[in-house]
Enzyme design. Sequence first.
Site: not given
Length: 239
Positions: A108-109, A112
């Site tokens: 998920h990070e 980004h």
Amino acid sequence: MFMYGNGMFYNFFDPTFLLVIAGLVISGLASAYVNSTFRKYDDFRSRKGVTGTAAAEYILHSQGINDVGVQQIAGDLTDNYNSGNKMLSLSEATAQSTSVAAIGVAAHECGHAVQDAKNYFPLRLRAAIVPIANIGSTISFPLIILGVIMSWNATLINIGILAFSLALVFQLVTLPVEFDASRRALGILREGALLDEEELEAARKVLVAAALTYVAAALATFLQLLRLILLFGGNRSRD
């Protein structure tokens, strides 16, 4: 307490405070849900035995992102990506764990970081709003209180309410950023075959639970803003 409306009831009870309580309950439930979901799938070890750090490094490399560093930081679920210094930070619970939950959070990070590399507009917009939203949150209540003290000065009160609303704008912009990062993460994990279908479904549940905390935060802020509007939006005079 400043009175509004009619009747002795309002001398002792502010019914709009129920909105604050509702927001706290919603936020608390969302936080408890994400923690319980992460703990559940933190016991689900990935069959390939890949750590969160290794997964992050693999994902960044596979996406052609070579200017982002990966580091371990203290804390639990303190994972984040900083576009300013191009650093992806993974918490202790994520960095060295081989669980499906940890790999999902790390991915998920990385989502980004991919957004940053592709100049994803909502991410840029959120970054631009951050300082304005912080200032708005800081000055909103002092302005409202000052406006009330100064014989219900409508201008100060309305500016205070508007300043507080910037926090809601920030959180609303955050929603598509977070959902898109999770979507990218699951797609990359599937393409890279880091997780099989059963593991991907578990990772999806972790990311959905995490996303709900942002929805809850936005809803809680909306309820707080609604309360301010009900209390002060009409610039009522003190009885």
